[in-house]
Design an enzyme around this catalytic site. Structure first.
Site, PDB file in Angstrom:
ATOM      1  N   THR A   1      -0.406  -6.137   1.569  1.00 14.31           N
ATOM      2  CA  THR A   1      -0.011  -6.401   0.013  1.00 14.31           C
ATOM      3  C   THR A   1       0.925  -7.120  -0.152  1.00 14.31           C
ATOM      4  OG1 THR A   1      -0.570  -3.660  -0.772  1.00 14.31           O
ATOM      5  CG2 THR A   1       1.165  -4.952  -2.479  1.00 14.31           C
TER       6      THR A   1
ATOM      7  N   GLN B   1      -4.861  -3.287  -3.664  1.00 13.01           N
ATOM      8  CA  GLN B   1      -3.765  -3.923  -4.171  1.00 13.01           C
ATOM      9  C   GLN B   1      -4.025  -6.068  -4.092  1.00 13.01           C
ATOM     10  OE1 GLN B   1      -4.024  -1.849  -1.322  1.00 13.01           O
ATOM     11  NE2 GLN B   1      -1.935  -0.764  -0.811  1.00 13.01           N
TER      12      GLN B   1
ATOM     13  N   ASP C   1      -1.304  -3.348  -8.776  1.00 14.25           N
ATOM     14  CA  ASP C   1       0.063  -4.320  -8.418  1.00 14.25           C
ATOM     15  C   ASP C   1       0.283  -5.464  -8.586  1.00 14.25           C
ATOM     16  OD1 ASP C   1       1.012  -1.846  -6.524  1.00 14.25           O
ATOM     17  OD2 ASP C   1       0.034  -2.651  -4.275  1.00 14.25           O
TER      18      ASP C   1
ATOM     19  N   ASP D   1       0.137   0.904 -11.132  1.00 13.01           N
ATOM     20  CA  ASP D   1       1.593   0.938 -10.224  1.00 13.01           C
ATOM     21  C   ASP D   1       1.337  -0.470 -10.602  1.00 13.01           C
ATOM     22  OD1 ASP D   1       1.711   2.925  -9.318  1.00 13.01           O
ATOM     23  OD2 ASP D   1       0.974   2.961  -7.063  1.00 13.01           O
TER      24      ASP D   1
ATOM     25  N   ARG E   1       5.230   6.251 -11.533  1.00  8.40           N
ATOM     26  CA  ARG E   1       5.316   7.648 -10.408  1.00  8.40           C
ATOM     27  C   ARG E   1       6.652   7.047  -9.629  1.00  8.40           C
ATOM     28  NH1 ARG E   1      -0.460   7.506  -6.797  1.00  8.40           N
ATOM     29  NH2 ARG E   1      -0.393   5.359  -6.722  1.00  8.40           N
TER      30      ARG E   1
ATOM     31  N   TRP F   1       7.695   4.884  -6.391  1.00  5.78           N
ATOM     32  CA  TRP F   1       7.531   4.749  -4.598  1.00  5.78           C
ATOM     33  C   TRP F   1       9.032   5.040  -4.051  1.00  5.78           C
ATOM     34  CZ3 TRP F   1       6.873  -0.931  -3.342  1.00  5.78           C
ATOM     35  CH2 TRP F   1       6.865  -1.054  -2.416  1.00  5.78           C
TER      36      TRP F   1
END
Length: 349
Positions: free
Chosen positions: A132, A161, A184, A207, A263, A265
Site C-alpha cells: 500500500t 489499496q 486509501d 478508509d 474505524r 486502524w
C-alpha cells in the site's frame, strides 16, 4: 489513455466553473457543491508567472515538462521557499517531494484542469504486505509543503489499496485541491506531523482518509463512493489529536446508504467531526470497532453540532458528543499549533 484523461480533465474543469469540480473517477451526487474547489477563482494565483521560481508546462514552453523534474531541479534545503507553477494539463507521473526539499509550493492553474495522475495499486506493486505504501501518486516528505489548485488522482480504479496522496511531512497544507481514488485515497502520516486541508474535495470508498498524522480538514467535501468507512486513524497514543473535520460536508453516490464515520486502524485512533453536515448515507451508529472490542475503551471519537440526516439516530455508546466548551479544544489553532509569531498554515504564494 493519456489523451482520454486529458479530455476528461478539460471537461471536468469546464463543469467546475458552473457547478464545482467533480471527480474524474466517478459521478458525484447532485447535491450542494459549495465545499468543492472552485475553478472560477483558481487562476487568480497563477496569472503572473514571474512570482514563481519554475514553471512546468507539458509542451516544453516552460522551465520543465514534468513536475518531478522541477522538484528534482530545486535546491536542497533552500534558504527561501521554492515556488513552482504547474500549467493546466494531465501529468501522468509518480511525484515525490523529498525530505531534502522542504519549503516547496506547488500551484496549479485550476484544480479541475491541473491533474497529477498515476495508477499504481497494491497488487500491481506486489511488494508484500506493505505494498500500500508504495502506491501513491504524490508523496510529500519535505516539511512546510504547500499545494493549491491541483487534482491528485490514483486512477487504478476499485482494485484495492491505491493511494492518491501520501503525506508524512510536518506543517503541510493543501488548499482548493481534489484527491481522487477508491480505497486509501489520502494517507495522512507521520508521528507528530501536522497537516491542514482547506476547501478540498476528497473521494473514495474504504478508509479513504487514513493514517497517524494530526490533520485538520476545514470546509472540505468528503464523498463516499461505496458502503464502507470514511476514516481509519492510527493516531499514536502520545498525540492528543488525530483527524479533525471542521465545517465539512459528507456526501455520497446515490446508491450508497451504509457508511461509518470511522474505524480504528490502531487502538488509540482519534477522530472528530465538528459542525459537519452529514447526508443520509451515514449510519446512525456512526462508528465501528473493526471487530476489536478492546479498542472501544481507548479510541476517541467525537462530534459536535453534526447536522443533516446522517446526524440523526443514536451513536455507539463509546463515542462522545461534545458540549460547546469541550468542542473548543478542537480549534484549528489548538490542534495544529503555531510557529513563531504567525500561524504556519496561513497561505503564502
Amino acid at each position: 489513455m493519456l489523451a482520454l484523461l486529458t479530455s476528461l480533465a478539460v471537461a471536468v474543469g469546464c463543469l467546475g466553473v458552473a457547478a464545482g469540480a467533480v471527480g474524474t473517477l466517478g459521478d458525484a451526487d447532485n447535491g450542494d457543491d459549495a465545499s468543492e474547489p472552485d475553478d472560477s477563482e483558481d487562476a487568480r494565483d497563477s496569472d503572473d508567472s514571474d512570482q514563481y521560481d519554475y514553471v512546468v508546462v507539458k509542451d516544453g514552453t516552460g522551465d520543465y515538462e514534468t513536475i518531478q523534474a522541477a522538484i528534482d531541479g530545486s535546491k536542497s534545503f533552500p534558504p527561501d521557499r521554492i515556488r513552482i507553477l504547474v500549467r493546466a494539463g494531465v501529468y501522468d507521473e509518480k511525484v515525490e517531494v523529498h525530505a531534502w526539499n522542504p519549503d516547496v509550493t506547488l500551484v496549479g492553474e485550476r484544480a479541475g484542469e491541473t491533474v497529477i495522475t498515476h495508477d499504481d495499486h497494491f497488487e500491481k506493486i506486489d511488494r508484500g504486505r506493505n505494498s500500500t505504501f508504495f502506491t501513491h501518486t504524490l508523496k510529500v516528505r519535505g516539511n512546510d509543503f504547500r499545494a493549491r489548485n491541483l487534482t491528485v488522482e490514483n486512477s487504478a480504479g476499485p482494485v484495492g489499496q491505491a493511494v492518491a496522496l501520501h503525506v508524512d511531512a510536518d506543517r503541510a497544507s493543501f488548499e482548493n485541491c481534489r484527491f481522487l481514488s477508491h480505497q486509501d485515497t489520502v494517507y495522512a502520516a507521520g508521528e507528530g506531523a501536522r497537516q491542514y486541508f482547506s476547501d478540498c474535495y476528497v473521494e473514495g470508498t474504504t478508509d479513504f482518509v487514513f493514517g497517524g498524522a494530526t490533520a485538520v480538514f476545514e470546509n472540505c467535501r468528503v464523498h463516499s463512493k461505496a458502503d464502507s468507512y470514511v476514516t481509519a486513524a492510527s493516531t499514536p497514543e502520545s498525540e492528543p489529536f488525530g483527524f479533525v473535520f471542521l465545517d465539512c460536508e459528507l456526501t455520497a453516490d446515490a446508491d450508497v446508504s451504509e457508511v461509518y464515520l470511522g474505524r480504528p486502524w490502531r487502538n488509540h485512533a482519534r477522530t472528530a467531526f465538528l459542525r459537519t453536515r452529514m447526508d443520509s448515507h451515514v449510519l446512525p451508529a456512526g462508528w465501528h470497532n473493526w471487530s476489536r472490542p478492546e479498542a472501544e475503551s481507548t479510541v476517541e471519537y467525537a462530534e459536535y453540532d453534526s447536522r443533516g440526516p446522517g446526524a440523526e439516530g443514536e451513536r455507539v455508546s463509546w463515542a462522545t458528543t461534545q458540549t460547546e466548551d469541550e468542542a473548543g479544544r478542537y480549534s484549528k489553532g489548538n490542534v495544529l499549533g503555531s510557529e513563531g509569531d504567525g500561524e504556519w498554515w496561513d497561505w503564502e504564494v
